[in-house]
Design a protein around this motif. Structure first.
Motif, mmCIF file in Angstrom:
data_model
loop_
_atom_site.group_PDB
_atom_site.id
_atom_site.type_symbol
_atom_site.label_atom_id
_atom_site.label_comp_id
_atom_site.label_asym_id
_atom_site.label_seq_id
_atom_site.Cartn_x
_atom_site.Cartn_y
_atom_site.Cartn_z
ATOM 1 N N LEU A 171 0.844 -1.190 0.000
ATOM 2 C CA LEU A 171 0.000 0.000 0.000
ATOM 3 C C LEU A 171 0.875 1.234 0.000
ATOM 4 N N ASP A 221 0.712 5.454 1.256
ATOM 5 C CA ASP A 221 -0.026 6.456 2.013
ATOM 6 C C ASP A 221 0.290 7.832 1.462
ATOM 7 N N LEU A 281 -5.989 4.519 0.856
ATOM 8 C CA LEU A 281 -4.648 3.955 0.680
ATOM 9 C C LEU A 281 -4.604 3.146 -0.612
ATOM 10 N N SER A 325 -3.031 0.952 -3.834
ATOM 11 C CA SER A 325 -1.983 -0.055 -3.972
ATOM 12 C C SER A 325 -0.714 0.589 -4.507
#
Length: 363
Positions: A281, A283, A322, A324
């Protein structure tokens, strides 16, 4: 004027947003509207009357940000989808159309005949599979400008908490199950729902939207039932990423309300930090001038990243989008205009939560 958001991110040493790439963008947002009503059918009534200042503010926030895909929390579910349909009609009248939607019965308000919260009484909102006074109170929904592949939705809401590997189940001081073995035999993990909703994008790819609304990690006793449940509701996403449950196809984006700040919540913050640090993920750290401009609270997280303002508790970051790791990001933000700016009053009137959005770059 100096960009308060950029200043806040730079001061914290946070990773900057990448520059916009060529191609179109897709705005994905999450918004806990807190529109859940005190009784069944009341939200539909209020949406049809169009007299509520909160509903008007929610419409304004969504209209101003105009997401392409919107994950909603705090929206009552009913069997005919009447409340959600009324909200969509109002949005359409305000110039924001969502021809595709997905919703399903949540665990919130799903009655049981056992004492699930350990208060010694039956039939209370804490004895439902997820806290709720009636069926569907405070459910979830996905709104989209692009086709939702409803037949391929994966719904993990029926997963029993005890069936999650490494489940952090609550116990009495003597080590026996809290509140009882019978309760844990039927207790579902999701306090509201966990869904993976595939959406067909205009570039020919399918985006898997992962959404949930976790239990608040407070309002319990020394057994820490809610804190443990919140921890495991968040950890479920990493287990899904690991392939332990379901089949998650890339690209994907997690959009929802975790009810947990990675640093400053009363809950088990390590669960949120682990999810944010997962290399699968990314951010984008959406921020707002509104939160950054307010007096600092002395907490560890950056003020600019806060997404909720609770009485007593104060401001925290609990709402997340979030994407990928392979997805490009052109921009991100939290809809929280500073005091005196257009939209500030609507943001505060709509909900204690703020809408969080991320613009993804489509190849």
């Amino acid at each position: 004027m100096m960009d308060v958001r950029a200043l806040a991110l730079g001061a914290m040493g946070l990773v900057p947003i990448v520059s916009p790439a060529e191609g179109e963008t897709l705005r994905v947002a999450t918004f806990n509207t807190e529109l859940q009503a005190d009784g069944p059918g009341l939200l539909y009534r209020d949406l049809k009357r169009t007299e509520s200042k909160q509903i008007a503010a929610v419409l304004s926030v969504i209209t101003e940000t105009s997401p392409d895909i919107l994950a909603l929390q705090g929206i009552d579910w009913d069997h005919g989808g009447a409340a959600l349909g009324a909200l969509i009609d109002l949005l359409d009248a305000n110039g924001v159309s969502y021809p595709y939607r997905f919703s399903a019965q949540p665990n919130s308000g799903m009655a049981t005949d056992l004492d699930l919260d350990g208060d010694g009484r039956l039939g209370g909102p804490g004895d439902a599979q997820g806290f709720g006074a009636y069926t569907g109170q405070g459910g979830l929904a996905i709104l989209s400008r692009y086709p939702i592949l409803s037949d391929d939705v994966q719904d993990f809401s029926g997963l029993l908490w005890r069936d999650m590997p490494g489940a952090m189940l609550p116990q009495h001081e003597d080590g026996s199950p809290f509140p009882s073995a019978e309760a844990l035999a039927i207790q579902r993990l999701s306090s509201t729902a966990h869904w993976i909703v595939p959406i067909a994008l205009p570039n020919g790819t399918v985006l898997s939207v992962m959404t949930f609304h976790a239990s608040p990690p407070v309002f319990d006793g020394p057994e820490d039932r809610n804190g443990r449940r919140n921890h495991d509701e968040i950890r479920l996403w990493q287990m899904i990423l690991d392939g332990a449950f379901g089949d998650l196809a890339e690209p994907f984006v997690l959009a929802g309300d975790a009810n947990l700040d990675p640093y400053d919540s009363a809950g088990r913050t390590e669960a949120m930090r682990a999810l944010l640090a997962d290399p699968r993920l990314q951010d984008p750290q959406p921020a707002s001038d509104g939160a950054a401009a307010m007096p600092g609270q002395g907490h560890e997280g950056a003020d600019a990243l806060d997404t909720v303002d609770w009485d007593g508790v104060g401001r925290l970051r609990v709402d997340y989008v979030l994407p990928s790791a392979q997805l490009g990001i052109s921009d991100a933000g939290v809809y929280w205009p500073p005091p005196g700016a257009q939209g500030h009053d609507d943001a505060l009137t709509a909900s204690r939560h703020r809408l969080v959005w991320v613009d993804l770059v489509l190849d």
